[in-house]
Design a protein around this motif. Sequence first.
Motif, PDB file in Angstrom:
ATOM      1  N   GLY A  75      10.554   4.113   1.557  1.00  0.00           N
ATOM      2  CA  GLY A  75      10.164   5.445   1.998  1.00  0.00           C
ATOM      3  C   GLY A  75      11.369   6.270   2.372  1.00  0.00           C
ATOM      4  N   ALA A  76      11.170   7.578   2.450  1.00  0.00           N
ATOM      5  CA  ALA A  76      12.265   8.492   2.791  1.00  0.00           C
ATOM      6  C   ALA A  76      13.451   8.261   1.856  1.00  0.00           C
ATOM      7  N   GLY A  77      13.142   7.890   0.605  1.00  0.00           N
ATOM      8  CA  GLY A  77      14.180   7.728  -0.406  1.00  0.00           C
ATOM      9  C   GLY A  77      14.956   6.429  -0.329  1.00  0.00           C
ATOM     10  N   GLY A  78      14.507   5.461   0.480  1.00  0.00           N
ATOM     11  CA  GLY A  78      15.265   4.206   0.593  1.00  0.00           C
ATOM     12  C   GLY A  78      14.387   3.013   0.915  1.00  0.00           C
ATOM     13  N   PRO A  83       9.450  16.965  -0.571  1.00  0.00           N
ATOM     14  CA  PRO A  83       8.215  16.169  -0.504  1.00  0.00           C
ATOM     15  C   PRO A  83       8.322  14.727  -0.979  1.00  0.00           C
ATOM     16  N   PRO A  84       9.176  14.391  -1.995  1.00  0.00           N
ATOM     17  CA  PRO A  84       9.245  12.976  -2.394  1.00  0.00           C
ATOM     18  C   PRO A  84       9.666  12.046  -1.264  1.00  0.00           C
ATOM     19  N   LEU A  85      10.366  12.577  -0.253  1.00  0.00           N
ATOM     20  CA  LEU A  85      10.734  11.743   0.897  1.00  0.00           C
ATOM     21  C   LEU A  85       9.503  11.192   1.611  1.00  0.00           C
ATOM     22  N   ALA A  86       8.365  11.840   1.411  1.00  0.00           N
ATOM     23  CA  ALA A  86       7.138  11.445   2.124  1.00  0.00           C
ATOM     24  C   ALA A  86       6.466  10.222   1.529  1.00  0.00           C
ATOM     25  N   LYS A  87       6.918   9.788   0.350  1.00  0.00           N
ATOM     26  CA  LYS A  87       6.251   8.658  -0.319  1.00  0.00           C
ATOM     27  C   LYS A  87       6.751   7.333   0.240  1.00  0.00           C
ATOM     28  N   PHE A  88       5.836   6.588   0.835  1.00  0.00           N
ATOM     29  CA  PHE A  88       6.145   5.283   1.425  1.00  0.00           C
ATOM     30  C   PHE A  88       5.311   4.195   0.756  1.00  0.00           C
ATOM     31  N   THR A  89       5.856   2.988   0.699  1.00  0.00           N
ATOM     32  CA  THR A  89       5.072   1.806   0.331  1.00  0.00           C
ATOM     33  C   THR A  89       5.328   0.740   1.391  1.00  0.00           C
ATOM     34  N   PHE A  90       4.260   0.313   2.051  1.00  0.00           N
ATOM     35  CA  PHE A  90       4.362  -0.726   3.075  1.00  0.00           C
ATOM     36  C   PHE A  90       3.924  -2.051   2.480  1.00  0.00           C
ATOM     37  N   GLY A  99       0.821  -1.203   0.000  1.00  0.00           N
ATOM     38  CA  GLY A  99       0.000   0.000   0.000  1.00  0.00           C
ATOM     39  C   GLY A  99       0.852   1.248   0.000  1.00  0.00           C
ATOM     40  N   ASP A 100       0.422   2.227  -0.801  1.00  0.00           N
ATOM     41  CA  ASP A 100       1.167   3.482  -0.933  1.00  0.00           C
ATOM     42  C   ASP A 100       0.606   4.526   0.016  1.00  0.00           C
ATOM     43  N   LEU A 101       1.500   5.196   0.693  1.00  0.00           N
ATOM     44  CA  LEU A 101       1.089   6.198   1.667  1.00  0.00           C
ATOM     45  C   LEU A 101       2.022   7.402   1.557  1.00  0.00           C
ATOM     46  N   ASP A 102       1.459   8.577   1.412  1.00  0.00           N
ATOM     47  CA  ASP A 102       2.242   9.809   1.327  1.00  0.00           C
ATOM     48  C   ASP A 102       2.154  10.523   2.673  1.00  0.00           C
ATOM     49  N   LEU A 103       3.271  10.590   3.373  1.00  0.00           N
ATOM     50  CA  LEU A 103       3.268  11.101   4.750  1.00  0.00           C
ATOM     51  C   LEU A 103       2.874  12.567   4.883  1.00  0.00           C
ATOM     52  N   ARG A 104       2.820  13.285   3.751  1.00  0.00           N
ATOM     53  CA  ARG A 104       2.484  14.713   3.875  1.00  0.00           C
ATOM     54  C   ARG A 104       1.100  14.919   4.465  1.00  0.00           C
TER      55      ARG A 104
END
Lengths: 195, 195
Positions: free
Chosen positions: B63-66, B35-42, A129-134
Amino acid sequence: MSVAVASSTRAPREPLNGVNTPTLFATINAVKDNPPLAKFTFRASNRWISGTCNESRVEVFSGAGGEHTHKAEFPTVADHPNVLVGEDRGPLPVEFLLYGLVACITSGIGNIAAARGVTLTSVESRIEGDLDLRGILGLSDEVRNGFQRLRVTFDIAGDAPPEKLRQLVEQSRARSAVYDVLTNGVPVDITINAR
Amino acid sequence: MSVAVASSTRAPREPLNGVNTPTLFATINAVKDNPPLAKFTFRASNRWISGTCNESRVEVFSGAGGEHTHKAEFPTVADHPNVLVGEDRGPLPVEFLLYGLVACITSGIGNIAAARGVTLTSVESRIEGDLDLRGILGLSDEVRNGFQRLRVTFDIAGDAPPEKLRQLVEQSRARSAVYDVLTNGVPVDITINAR
Protein backbone atom coordinates in the motif's frame (compact mmCIF):
# COMPACT_ATOMS: atom_id res chain seq x y z
CA MET A 1 -16.25 -22.07 12.85
CA SER A 2 -17.41 -25.20 11.15
CA VAL A 3 -18.25 -28.56 12.59
CA ALA A 4 -19.84 -29.84 9.41
CA VAL A 5 -19.48 -33.51 8.67
CA ALA A 6 -20.63 -35.72 5.87
CA SER A 7 -24.33 -36.21 6.42
CA SER A 8 -23.99 -39.87 5.57
CA THR A 9 -21.49 -40.46 8.37
CA ARG A 10 -22.97 -40.68 11.84
CA ALA A 11 -21.29 -43.74 13.31
CA PRO A 12 -18.79 -43.12 16.13
CA ARG A 13 -15.16 -43.17 15.08
CA GLU A 14 -12.02 -43.06 17.15
CA PRO A 15 -10.54 -39.65 17.98
CA LEU A 16 -8.39 -38.50 15.03
CA ASN A 17 -6.34 -35.38 14.22
CA GLY A 18 -6.88 -34.24 17.79
CA VAL A 19 -10.67 -34.24 17.29
CA ASN A 20 -12.78 -36.15 19.79
CA THR A 21 -14.91 -37.69 17.10
CA PRO A 22 -17.32 -39.59 19.39
CA THR A 23 -18.11 -36.29 21.15
CA LEU A 24 -18.60 -34.59 17.79
CA PHE A 25 -21.15 -37.19 16.72
CA ALA A 26 -22.83 -37.12 20.14
CA THR A 27 -23.21 -33.34 19.78
CA ILE A 28 -24.75 -33.67 16.35
CA ASN A 29 -27.19 -36.29 17.55
CA ALA A 30 -28.12 -34.26 20.65
CA VAL A 31 -28.91 -31.21 18.51
CA LYS A 32 -30.86 -33.31 16.05
CA ASP A 33 -33.06 -34.54 18.90
CA ASN A 34 -33.40 -31.12 20.55
CA PRO A 35 -32.99 -28.22 18.07
CA PRO A 36 -33.10 -25.39 20.70
CA LEU A 37 -29.72 -26.69 21.93
CA ALA A 38 -28.31 -25.38 18.64
CA LYS A 39 -28.98 -21.72 19.50
CA PHE A 40 -25.77 -19.94 20.54
CA THR A 41 -24.92 -16.32 21.28
CA PHE A 42 -21.24 -15.37 21.21
CA ARG A 43 -20.00 -12.20 22.89
CA ALA A 44 -16.94 -9.97 23.04
CA SER A 45 -16.04 -6.60 24.51
CA ASN A 46 -13.58 -3.89 23.51
CA ARG A 47 -11.83 -1.07 25.33
CA TRP A 48 -10.15 1.90 23.66
CA ILE A 49 -6.53 2.35 24.77
CA SER A 50 -5.13 5.28 22.77
CA GLY A 51 -5.24 6.55 19.21
CA THR A 52 -6.14 3.66 16.92
CA CYS A 53 -5.17 1.07 19.56
CA ASN A 54 -7.77 -0.93 21.49
CA GLU A 55 -8.20 -4.34 23.05
CA SER A 56 -10.91 -6.99 22.59
CA ARG A 57 -11.65 -10.01 24.74
CA VAL A 58 -14.21 -12.80 24.66
CA GLU A 59 -17.10 -12.82 27.12
CA VAL A 60 -19.44 -15.50 28.43
CA PHE A 61 -21.34 -17.19 25.62
CA SER A 62 -24.69 -18.96 25.63
CA GLY A 63 -25.56 -22.21 23.91
CA ALA A 64 -26.52 -25.83 24.31
CA GLY A 65 -29.03 -24.66 26.92
CA GLY A 66 -26.48 -22.98 29.22
CA GLU A 67 -23.84 -20.30 29.73
CA HIS A 68 -20.18 -21.02 29.06
CA THR A 69 -16.98 -19.27 30.05
CA HIS A 70 -13.92 -19.61 27.85
CA LYS A 71 -10.78 -20.92 29.56
CA ALA A 72 -9.26 -17.44 29.12
CA GLU A 73 -10.44 -14.03 27.93
CA PHE A 74 -7.96 -14.09 25.02
CA PRO A 75 -7.27 -10.33 25.17
CA THR A 76 -6.17 -9.19 21.73
CA VAL A 77 -4.88 -5.75 20.79
CA ALA A 78 -5.76 -4.14 17.46
CA ASP A 79 -4.04 -1.12 15.99
CA HIS A 80 -3.24 0.59 12.73
CA PRO A 81 0.30 0.29 11.33
CA ASN A 82 2.50 3.39 11.09
CA VAL A 83 1.61 4.01 7.46
CA LEU A 84 -2.03 4.30 8.60
CA VAL A 85 -1.16 6.66 11.46
CA GLY A 86 -1.16 4.03 14.21
CA GLU A 87 1.60 2.53 16.32
CA ASP A 88 1.33 -1.04 15.00
CA ARG A 89 0.73 -2.65 18.39
CA GLY A 90 -1.57 -5.33 16.94
CA PRO A 91 -3.23 -6.49 13.73
CA LEU A 92 -5.44 -4.08 11.86
CA PRO A 93 -9.14 -4.65 12.54
CA VAL A 94 -9.60 -5.76 8.92
CA GLU A 95 -6.89 -8.36 9.43
CA PHE A 96 -9.13 -10.02 12.05
CA LEU A 97 -11.51 -10.79 9.17
CA LEU A 98 -8.64 -12.52 7.38
CA TYR A 99 -7.77 -14.46 10.55
CA GLY A 100 -11.42 -15.39 11.05
CA LEU A 101 -11.94 -16.83 7.58
CA VAL A 102 -8.84 -19.01 7.37
CA ALA A 103 -9.24 -20.11 11.00
CA CYS A 104 -12.89 -21.08 10.47
CA ILE A 105 -12.28 -23.15 7.37
CA THR A 106 -9.21 -24.77 8.94
CA SER A 107 -11.07 -25.70 12.16
CA GLY A 108 -13.78 -27.25 10.01
CA ILE A 109 -11.24 -29.23 7.99
CA GLY A 110 -9.93 -30.73 11.25
CA ASN A 111 -13.39 -31.89 12.22
CA ILE A 112 -14.49 -33.10 8.82
CA ALA A 113 -11.26 -35.02 8.22
CA ALA A 114 -11.71 -36.81 11.56
CA ALA A 115 -15.32 -37.61 10.74
CA ARG A 116 -14.31 -39.05 7.37
CA GLY A 117 -11.39 -41.02 8.80
CA VAL A 118 -8.69 -38.97 7.07
CA THR A 119 -5.44 -38.36 8.94
CA LEU A 120 -4.13 -34.90 8.10
CA THR A 121 -0.43 -34.14 7.74
CA SER A 122 -0.66 -30.39 7.26
CA VAL A 123 -3.10 -27.63 6.41
CA GLU A 124 -1.68 -24.24 5.57
CA SER A 125 -3.41 -21.26 4.06
CA ARG A 126 -2.74 -17.76 2.87
CA ILE A 127 -5.32 -15.03 2.49
CA GLU A 128 -5.23 -11.54 1.06
CA GLY A 129 -7.73 -8.76 0.59
CA ASP A 130 -7.72 -5.61 -1.52
CA LEU A 131 -8.80 -2.36 0.03
CA ASP A 132 -8.87 1.09 -1.56
CA LEU A 133 -8.48 3.71 1.17
CA ARG A 134 -10.36 6.37 -0.80
CA GLY A 135 -13.59 4.94 0.61
CA ILE A 136 -12.51 5.09 4.23
CA LEU A 137 -10.91 8.51 3.80
CA GLY A 138 -14.11 9.92 2.35
CA LEU A 139 -12.34 10.86 -0.89
CA SER A 140 -14.63 8.92 -3.22
CA ASP A 141 -18.25 7.88 -2.98
CA GLU A 142 -17.71 5.24 -5.67
CA VAL A 143 -15.15 3.28 -3.67
CA ARG A 144 -16.47 0.98 -0.96
CA ASN A 145 -15.03 1.16 2.56
CA GLY A 146 -14.30 -2.53 2.88
CA PHE A 147 -12.39 -5.22 1.04
CA GLN A 148 -13.18 -5.43 -2.65
CA ARG A 149 -12.20 -9.09 -2.89
CA LEU A 150 -10.61 -11.80 -0.77
CA ARG A 151 -8.34 -14.53 -2.16
CA VAL A 152 -7.54 -17.64 -0.16
CA THR A 153 -5.20 -20.52 -0.99
CA PHE A 154 -5.23 -23.79 0.96
CA ASP A 155 -2.41 -26.35 0.87
CA ILE A 156 -3.61 -29.60 2.38
CA ALA A 157 -1.82 -32.91 2.82
CA GLY A 158 -2.92 -36.19 4.41
CA ASP A 159 -3.42 -39.92 3.94
CA ALA A 160 -6.15 -39.64 1.30
CA PRO A 161 -6.15 -39.05 -2.46
CA PRO A 162 -5.88 -35.39 -3.52
CA GLU A 163 -9.53 -35.34 -4.60
CA LYS A 164 -10.71 -36.48 -1.17
CA LEU A 165 -8.48 -33.90 0.52
CA ARG A 166 -9.86 -31.23 -1.77
CA GLN A 167 -13.40 -32.24 -0.78
CA LEU A 168 -12.56 -31.69 2.90
CA VAL A 169 -11.73 -28.06 2.18
CA GLU A 170 -14.78 -27.66 -0.02
CA GLN A 171 -17.13 -29.17 2.59
CA SER A 172 -15.66 -26.97 5.31
CA ARG A 173 -16.17 -23.88 3.15
CA ALA A 174 -19.74 -24.93 2.40
CA ARG A 175 -20.53 -25.06 6.14
CA SER A 176 -18.28 -22.26 7.37
CA ALA A 177 -19.97 -19.68 9.57
CA VAL A 178 -17.36 -17.02 8.76
CA TYR A 179 -17.47 -17.70 5.02
CA ASP A 180 -21.26 -17.30 5.11
CA VAL A 181 -21.08 -14.00 7.01
CA LEU A 182 -18.30 -12.56 4.83
CA THR A 183 -19.88 -13.50 1.53
CA ASN A 184 -23.54 -12.87 2.39
CA GLY A 185 -23.36 -10.20 5.08
CA VAL A 186 -25.27 -9.97 8.34
CA PRO A 187 -27.57 -7.29 9.84
CA VAL A 188 -25.82 -5.19 12.51
CA ASP A 189 -27.62 -3.11 15.15
CA ILE A 190 -25.61 -0.42 16.91
CA THR A 191 -26.64 1.36 20.11
CA ILE A 192 -24.70 4.39 21.31
CA ASN A 193 -24.58 5.69 24.88
CA ALA A 194 -22.80 9.06 25.08
CA ARG A 195 -22.06 10.99 28.25
CA MET B 1 -10.23 0.00 10.22
CA SER B 2 -11.45 3.51 9.73
CA VAL B 3 -9.51 6.70 9.28
CA ALA B 4 -12.53 8.73 8.24
CA VAL B 5 -12.61 12.36 9.27
CA ALA B 6 -15.06 15.17 8.76
CA SER B 7 -14.63 16.24 5.15
CA SER B 8 -14.84 19.89 6.19
CA THR B 9 -11.81 19.56 8.46
CA ARG B 10 -8.45 19.51 6.68
CA ALA B 11 -6.36 21.99 8.71
CA PRO B 12 -3.54 20.47 10.78
CA ARG B 13 -4.33 20.04 14.47
CA GLU B 14 -2.09 19.04 17.30
CA PRO B 15 -1.80 15.31 18.11
CA LEU B 16 -4.74 14.29 20.32
CA ASN B 17 -5.93 11.05 21.92
CA GLY B 18 -2.64 9.48 20.86
CA VAL B 19 -3.39 10.21 17.20
CA ASN B 20 -0.75 12.03 15.17
CA THR B 21 -3.29 14.33 13.58
CA PRO B 22 -0.86 16.22 11.30
CA THR B 23 0.25 12.87 9.83
CA LEU B 24 -3.38 11.85 9.41
CA PHE B 25 -4.16 14.99 7.40
CA ALA B 26 -0.94 14.67 5.41
CA THR B 27 -1.97 11.10 4.49
CA ILE B 28 -5.40 12.23 3.35
CA ASN B 29 -3.93 15.01 1.24
CA ALA B 30 -1.29 12.70 -0.28
CA VAL B 31 -3.98 10.21 -1.33
CA LYS B 32 -6.17 12.97 -2.70
CA ASP B 33 -3.30 14.10 -4.95
CA ASN B 34 -2.28 10.55 -5.95
CA PRO B 35 -5.20 8.04 -5.78
CA PRO B 36 -3.10 4.91 -6.57
CA LEU B 37 -1.45 5.40 -3.16
CA ALA B 38 -4.81 4.38 -1.67
CA LYS B 39 -4.63 0.81 -2.99
CA PHE B 40 -3.72 -1.63 -0.22
CA THR B 41 -3.55 -5.42 -0.03
CA PHE B 42 -3.53 -6.97 3.44
CA ARG B 43 -2.34 -10.52 3.99
CA ALA B 44 -2.37 -13.24 6.63
CA SER B 45 -1.44 -16.91 6.85
CA ASN B 46 -2.73 -19.80 8.94
CA ARG B 47 -1.29 -23.13 10.02
CA TRP B 48 -3.33 -26.04 11.37
CA ILE B 49 -2.07 -27.29 14.74
CA SER B 50 -4.46 -30.05 15.85
CA GLY B 51 -8.19 -30.70 15.88
CA THR B 52 -10.01 -27.36 15.65
CA CYS B 53 -6.90 -25.44 16.77
CA ASN B 54 -4.83 -23.36 14.37
CA GLU B 55 -2.72 -20.21 14.32
CA SER B 56 -2.91 -17.11 12.13
CA ARG B 57 -0.34 -14.37 11.66
CA VAL B 58 -0.11 -11.21 9.61
CA GLU B 59 2.11 -11.09 6.55
CA VAL B 60 3.70 -8.29 4.53
CA PHE B 61 1.11 -5.87 3.20
CA SER B 62 1.20 -3.58 0.19
CA GLY B 63 0.00 0.00 0.00
CA ALA B 64 0.96 3.64 -0.40
CA GLY B 65 3.17 2.51 -3.28
CA GLY B 66 5.29 0.08 -1.25
CA GLU B 67 5.53 -3.07 0.84
CA HIS B 68 5.23 -2.89 4.62
CA THR B 69 6.12 -5.31 7.39
CA HIS B 70 4.22 -5.15 10.66
CA LYS B 71 6.35 -4.68 13.78
CA ALA B 72 5.41 -8.25 14.78
CA GLU B 73 3.57 -11.18 13.19
CA PHE B 74 0.89 -11.09 15.91
CA PRO B 75 0.44 -14.89 15.98
CA THR B 76 -3.06 -15.63 17.20
CA VAL B 77 -4.49 -19.05 18.02
CA ALA B 78 -8.10 -19.94 17.22
CA ASP B 79 -9.95 -22.95 18.58
CA HIS B 80 -13.39 -24.25 19.41
CA PRO B 81 -14.48 -24.33 23.06
CA ASN B 82 -15.09 -27.68 24.76
CA VAL B 83 -18.84 -27.55 24.13
CA LEU B 84 -18.01 -27.40 20.41
CA VAL B 85 -15.54 -30.28 20.62
CA GLY B 86 -12.38 -28.17 20.76
CA GLU B 87 -9.86 -27.51 23.51
CA ASP B 88 -10.58 -23.78 23.92
CA ARG B 89 -7.00 -22.67 23.28
CA GLY B 90 -8.12 -19.42 21.59
CA PRO B 91 -11.19 -17.49 20.45
CA LEU B 92 -13.58 -19.17 18.07
CA PRO B 93 -13.07 -18.10 14.47
CA VAL B 94 -16.48 -16.34 14.51
CA GLU B 95 -15.34 -14.38 17.56
CA PHE B 96 -12.63 -12.79 15.37
CA LEU B 97 -15.48 -11.19 13.43
CA LEU B 98 -16.76 -9.71 16.69
CA TYR B 99 -13.25 -8.48 17.56
CA GLY B 100 -12.84 -7.01 14.08
CA LEU B 101 -16.04 -4.99 14.12
CA VAL B 102 -15.66 -3.36 17.53
CA ALA B 103 -11.93 -2.80 16.97
CA CYS B 104 -12.52 -1.14 13.58
CA ILE B 105 -15.18 1.26 14.80
CA THR B 106 -13.14 2.06 17.93
CA SER B 107 -9.95 2.77 15.93
CA GLY B 108 -11.97 5.09 13.73
CA ILE B 109 -13.44 6.89 16.73
CA GLY B 110 -9.89 7.62 17.96
CA ASN B 111 -8.97 9.20 14.63
CA ILE B 112 -12.18 11.10 14.07
CA ALA B 113 -12.22 12.48 17.60
CA ALA B 114 -8.67 13.77 17.13
CA ALA B 115 -9.56 15.32 13.78
CA ARG B 116 -12.56 17.06 15.34
CA GLY B 117 -10.64 18.27 18.38
CA VAL B 118 -12.51 16.07 20.86
CA THR B 119 -10.54 14.61 23.78
CA LEU B 120 -11.87 11.16 24.61
CA THR B 121 -12.11 9.84 28.15
CA SER B 122 -13.25 6.31 27.38
CA VAL B 123 -14.71 4.18 24.62
CA GLU B 124 -16.03 0.77 25.57
CA SER B 125 -18.16 -1.59 23.55
CA ARG B 126 -19.89 -4.91 23.76
CA ILE B 127 -20.91 -7.07 20.82
CA GLU B 128 -22.90 -10.26 20.50
CA GLY B 129 -24.02 -12.45 17.64
CA ASP B 130 -26.63 -15.17 17.36
CA LEU B 131 -25.74 -18.40 15.64
CA ASP B 132 -27.90 -21.49 15.17
CA LEU B 133 -25.65 -24.53 14.87
CA ARG B 134 -28.16 -26.46 12.81
CA GLY B 135 -26.75 -24.74 9.72
CA ILE B 136 -23.14 -25.66 10.42
CA LEU B 137 -24.05 -29.19 11.48
CA GLY B 138 -25.93 -29.76 8.26
CA LEU B 139 -29.16 -30.49 10.15
CA SER B 140 -31.28 -27.84 8.43
CA ASP B 141 -31.10 -26.25 5.01
CA GLU B 142 -33.26 -23.35 6.21
CA VAL B 143 -30.78 -22.20 8.86
CA ARG B 144 -27.82 -20.15 7.66
CA ASN B 145 -24.30 -21.16 8.71
CA GLY B 146 -23.29 -17.74 9.98
CA PHE B 147 -24.51 -15.16 12.45
CA GLN B 148 -28.14 -14.24 12.07
CA ARG B 149 -27.72 -10.81 13.64
CA LEU B 150 -25.03 -8.80 15.42
CA ARG B 151 -25.76 -6.30 18.22
CA VAL B 152 -23.21 -3.73 19.30
CA THR B 153 -23.37 -1.19 22.14
CA PHE B 154 -20.89 1.67 22.45
CA ASP B 155 -20.33 3.70 25.62
CA ILE B 156 -18.37 6.84 24.81
CA ALA B 157 -17.26 9.68 27.07
CA GLY B 158 -15.20 12.81 26.36
CA ASP B 159 -15.06 16.60 26.50
CA ALA B 160 -17.87 17.20 24.02
CA PRO B 161 -21.67 17.23 24.29
CA PRO B 162 -23.32 13.79 24.06
CA GLU B 163 -24.64 14.55 20.58
CA LYS B 164 -21.16 15.32 19.27
CA LEU B 165 -19.78 12.14 20.89
CA ARG B 166 -22.60 10.15 19.34
CA GLN B 167 -21.69 11.57 15.93
CA LEU B 168 -18.11 10.32 16.31
CA VAL B 169 -19.39 6.76 16.61
CA GLU B 170 -21.84 7.25 13.76
CA GLN B 171 -19.18 8.71 11.44
CA SER B 172 -16.78 5.89 12.28
CA ARG B 173 -19.47 3.32 11.51
CA ALA B 174 -20.26 5.07 8.23
CA ARG B 175 -16.62 4.73 7.12
CA SER B 176 -15.73 1.43 8.76
CA ALA B 177 -14.13 -1.15 6.49
CA VAL B 178 -15.21 -4.04 8.71
CA TYR B 179 -18.78 -2.79 9.07
CA ASP B 180 -19.01 -2.53 5.28
CA VAL B 181 -17.72 -6.07 4.75
CA LEU B 182 -19.91 -7.60 7.45
CA THR B 183 -23.12 -5.88 6.37
CA ASN B 184 -22.61 -6.01 2.60
CA GLY B 185 -20.43 -9.06 2.08
CA VAL B 186 -17.39 -9.48 -0.16
CA PRO B 187 -16.53 -11.92 -2.96
CA VAL B 188 -14.15 -14.69 -1.84
CA ASP B 189 -12.02 -16.82 -4.20
CA ILE B 190 -10.63 -20.07 -2.83
CA THR B 191 -7.84 -22.12 -4.43
CA ILE B 192 -7.07 -25.60 -3.11
CA ASN B 193 -3.77 -27.43 -3.53
CA ALA B 194 -4.04 -31.04 -2.33
CA ARG B 195 -1.19 -33.52 -2.23
